[in-house]
Design an enzyme around this catalytic site. Structure first.
Site, PDB file in Angstrom:
ATOM      1  N   GLY A  54      55.616  44.241  56.623  1.00  0.00           N
ATOM      2  CA  GLY A  54      55.038  43.880  55.325  1.00  0.00           C
ATOM      3  C   GLY A  54      54.598  45.104  54.546  1.00  0.00           C
ATOM      4  O   GLY A  54      54.639  46.233  55.063  1.00  0.00           O
ATOM      5  N   ARG A 105      62.232  36.798  62.441  1.00  0.00           N
ATOM      6  CA  ARG A 105      63.184  37.213  61.403  1.00  0.00           C
ATOM      7  C   ARG A 105      63.412  38.723  61.414  1.00  0.00           C
ATOM      8  O   ARG A 105      64.485  39.200  61.052  1.00  0.00           O
ATOM      9  CB  ARG A 105      62.661  36.840  59.999  1.00  0.00           C
ATOM     10  CG  ARG A 105      62.480  35.366  59.746  1.00  0.00           C
ATOM     11  CD  ARG A 105      61.904  35.122  58.341  1.00  0.00           C
ATOM     12  NE  ARG A 105      60.518  35.558  58.191  1.00  0.00           N
ATOM     13  CZ  ARG A 105      59.452  34.827  58.516  1.00  0.00           C
ATOM     14  NH1 ARG A 105      59.616  33.604  58.994  1.00  0.00           N
ATOM     15  NH2 ARG A 105      58.230  35.288  58.347  1.00  0.00           N
ATOM     16  N   SER A 106      62.394  39.483  61.789  1.00  0.00           N
ATOM     17  CA  SER A 106      62.474  40.950  61.726  1.00  0.00           C
ATOM     18  C   SER A 106      62.761  41.599  63.070  1.00  0.00           C
ATOM     19  O   SER A 106      62.940  42.826  63.131  1.00  0.00           O
ATOM     20  CB  SER A 106      61.159  41.526  61.203  1.00  0.00           C
ATOM     21  OG  SER A 106      60.897  41.027  59.935  1.00  0.00           O
ATOM     22  N   CYS A 158      40.633  43.493  49.632  1.00  0.00           N
ATOM     23  CA  CYS A 158      40.933  44.696  48.835  1.00  0.00           C
ATOM     24  C   CYS A 158      39.982  44.891  47.649  1.00  0.00           C
ATOM     25  O   CYS A 158      39.502  46.004  47.395  1.00  0.00           O
ATOM     26  CB  CYS A 158      42.376  44.639  48.349  1.00  0.00           C
ATOM     27  SG  CYS A 158      42.972  42.987  47.952  1.00  0.00           S
ATOM     28  N   GLY A 179      49.058  42.978  46.218  1.00  0.00           N
ATOM     29  CA  GLY A 179      48.027  42.274  46.980  1.00  0.00           C
ATOM     30  C   GLY A 179      48.555  40.991  47.595  1.00  0.00           C
ATOM     31  O   GLY A 179      48.022  40.497  48.584  1.00  0.00           O
ATOM     32  N   ARG A 188      45.270  38.065  38.319  1.00  0.00           N
ATOM     33  CA  ARG A 188      46.496  38.774  38.716  1.00  0.00           C
ATOM     34  C   ARG A 188      47.161  39.330  37.467  1.00  0.00           C
ATOM     35  O   ARG A 188      47.301  38.622  36.458  1.00  0.00           O
ATOM     36  CB  ARG A 188      47.451  37.810  39.413  1.00  0.00           C
ATOM     37  CG  ARG A 188      48.681  38.501  39.959  1.00  0.00           C
ATOM     38  CD  ARG A 188      48.446  39.160  41.292  1.00  0.00           C
ATOM     39  NE  ARG A 188      48.125  38.190  42.311  1.00  0.00           N
ATOM     40  CZ  ARG A 188      47.649  38.513  43.524  1.00  0.00           C
ATOM     41  NH1 ARG A 188      47.416  39.754  43.853  1.00  0.00           N
ATOM     42  NH2 ARG A 188      47.382  37.574  44.396  1.00  0.00           N
ATOM     43  N   HIS A 244      44.474  47.941  42.157  1.00  0.00           N
ATOM     44  CA  HIS A 244      43.571  46.920  41.616  1.00  0.00           C
ATOM     45  C   HIS A 244      42.515  47.617  40.746  1.00  0.00           C
ATOM     46  O   HIS A 244      41.988  48.664  41.126  1.00  0.00           O
ATOM     47  CB  HIS A 244      42.833  46.191  42.741  1.00  0.00           C
ATOM     48  CG  HIS A 244      43.670  45.227  43.534  1.00  0.00           C
ATOM     49  ND1 HIS A 244      45.016  45.028  43.332  1.00  0.00           N
ATOM     50  CD2 HIS A 244      43.319  44.399  44.550  1.00  0.00           C
ATOM     51  CE1 HIS A 244      45.445  44.102  44.192  1.00  0.00           C
ATOM     52  NE2 HIS A 244      44.441  43.713  44.939  1.00  0.00           N
ATOM     53  N   ASN A 268      45.217  49.331  46.281  1.00  0.00           N
ATOM     54  CA  ASN A 268      44.835  48.194  47.131  1.00  0.00           C
ATOM     55  C   ASN A 268      45.500  48.224  48.493  1.00  0.00           C
ATOM     56  O   ASN A 268      45.007  47.632  49.448  1.00  0.00           O
ATOM     57  CB  ASN A 268      45.169  46.881  46.417  1.00  0.00           C
ATOM     58  CG  ASN A 268      46.597  46.821  45.942  1.00  0.00           C
ATOM     59  OD1 ASN A 268      47.004  47.614  45.085  1.00  0.00           O
ATOM     60  ND2 ASN A 268      47.369  45.908  46.486  1.00  0.00           N
TER      61      ASN A 268
END
Ligand code: NAP
Ligand code: 12T
Length: 339
Positions: free
Chosen positions: A14, A41-42, A130, A161, A237, A244, A317
């Site tokens: 991620g 999946r990874s 964050c 984020g 957002r 941020h 962030n």
């Protein structure tokens, strides 16, 4: 020779997990072995660490044998299920999700602010949200000299984020709209994020606030160790990739002397004053991206209240808000001989 540690990264593929691996390398954290974990999946992918391609394996209950430090950043549900397995296997968990932050047994730590609470840990340490992480640095700088009565925050939070797919959505939708093509349905957001603002981060609660806003309220008071501070927030957002920003109004217990407030904030570790409006000097998400400190500018006396001031706080962030702070927690554990 000083000790080296087996470090697992849960959510290694991620945006936060990758940043964690980068920060471990950059800060020369004493890693004996890196164990990147992600979903099935990874499994089979590789991540780069110190010039080597390290295999990603699927997270399983028995993934933590021999692990000293487990950095979790794969969502609250994954932490809820797997952090107890890591602790049982003898690892110290540094959790970057909201799962354990308000648990009374779990220290919630920004090392520059409250590293002293680490010694009470029982296997899990929480990394703050964050938006809270960057906020509490200048607040603690003030709190060391004055009582804080109330804090009012508006956030301008980047898409990173919300993870890698959210960043892709901003990129793809912006590109489509610029090419005169319909952007398609929003997937990671409730509304179109390109060329827009969305006053909705995480889920709505019964009191009309979002969970993201209430994290700022509750986590700020826990980290600062002062439940008398009143906090309110609106979290928004914005179509920014990384960084941020926060407009913050702070009311203290005495008339504000701006030179004094600036001096307190400038002297605080982990904070950088970037405040020279006459020369257009103030932080932006672009200027803060890729950097470690929380940058503070636009510090000024509140014209509506003599005991209050306003400031503008910006940080990366993915770094102070997530990966960097988690690795700083690991460094503090080592420094305090708690691991
Ligand atoms: P992301 O880019 O979407 O990455 C999610 C990561 O979690 C990927 O590595 C993904 O692996 C892994 N994952 C998802 N489901 C999994 C499963 N069932 N088993 C194992 N791994 C799984 O998201 P991100 O931005 O890095 O954020 C991850 C989490 O960190 C968030 O959910 C949030 O809880 C937390 N976070 C905290 C802060 C903070 O404020 N401190 C900031 C951002 C994020 P695959 O690639 O295999 O799917
Ligand atoms: N929903 O770790 O969407 O509490 O920006 C951090 C960021 C949760 C968290 C986001 C979120 C967290 C977000």
């Amino acid at each position: 020779m000083s000790k080296e540690y087996v470090v697992a990264v849960v959510g290694a593929t991620g945006v936060v997990g990758r940043e964690m691996i980068g920060v471990l390398e950059e800060r020369l954290f004493p890693v004996k072995q890196l164990l990147p974990l992600a979903s099935e999946r990874s499994a089979g992918l590789r991540v780069e660490f110190r010039g080597h391609q390290v295999l990603v394996t699927e997270l399983k209950e028995n993934s933590f044998k021999g692990v000293d430090i487990a950095l979790f950043s794969a969502g609250a549900d994954i932490s809820k299920t797997f952090a107890p397995h890591a602790v049982r296997a003898g690892a110290v968990v540094i959790d970057n999700t909201s799962q354990f932050r308000m648990d009374a047994e779990v220290p919630l730590v920004i090392p520059e602010v409250n590293a002293h609470v680490l010694k009470k840990h029982k296997g899990i340490i929480a990394n703050p949200n964050c938006s809270t992480a960057q906020l509490v640095l200048p607040l603690k700088a003030v709190l060391d000299h004055a009582r804080i009565k109330r804090v009012v925050i508006s956030t301008y939070q980047s898409t990173s984020g919300a993870g890698k797919e959210a960043m892709d959505e901003l990129r793809n939708h912006a590109a489509a709209l610029l090419n005169g093509v319909p952007a398609g349905r929003p997937q990671k957001f409730t509304k179109e994020i390109a060329f827009n603002l969305i006053p909705h981060i995480d889920v709505f609660q019964d009191n009309g606030y979002t969970k993201e806003e209430m994290k700022m309220v509750n986590e700020t008071r826990k980290i600062l160790g002062d439940d008398s501070i009143r906090v309110t927030a609106t979290a928004v957002r914005v179509p920014v990739f990384i960084g941020h920003s926060e407009a913050v109004n702070v009311e203290i217990d005495r008339p504000v002397d701006i030179a004094e407030i600036k001096a307190w904030i400038a002297a605080f570790p982990g904070v950088e004053l970037m405040d020279d409006p006459m020369h257009n000097v103030y932080p932006t998400p672009q200027s803060a991206s890729g950097k470690d400190p929380a940058f503070v500018g636009r510090i000024r006396k509140d014209v509506s209240c003599e005991r209050a001031f306003d400031m503008w706080v910006v940080a990366d962030n993915l770094r102070k808000g997530a990966a960097l702070n988690s690795i700083q927690i690991a460094e503090a554990l080592v420094a305090q001989k708690l691991i």
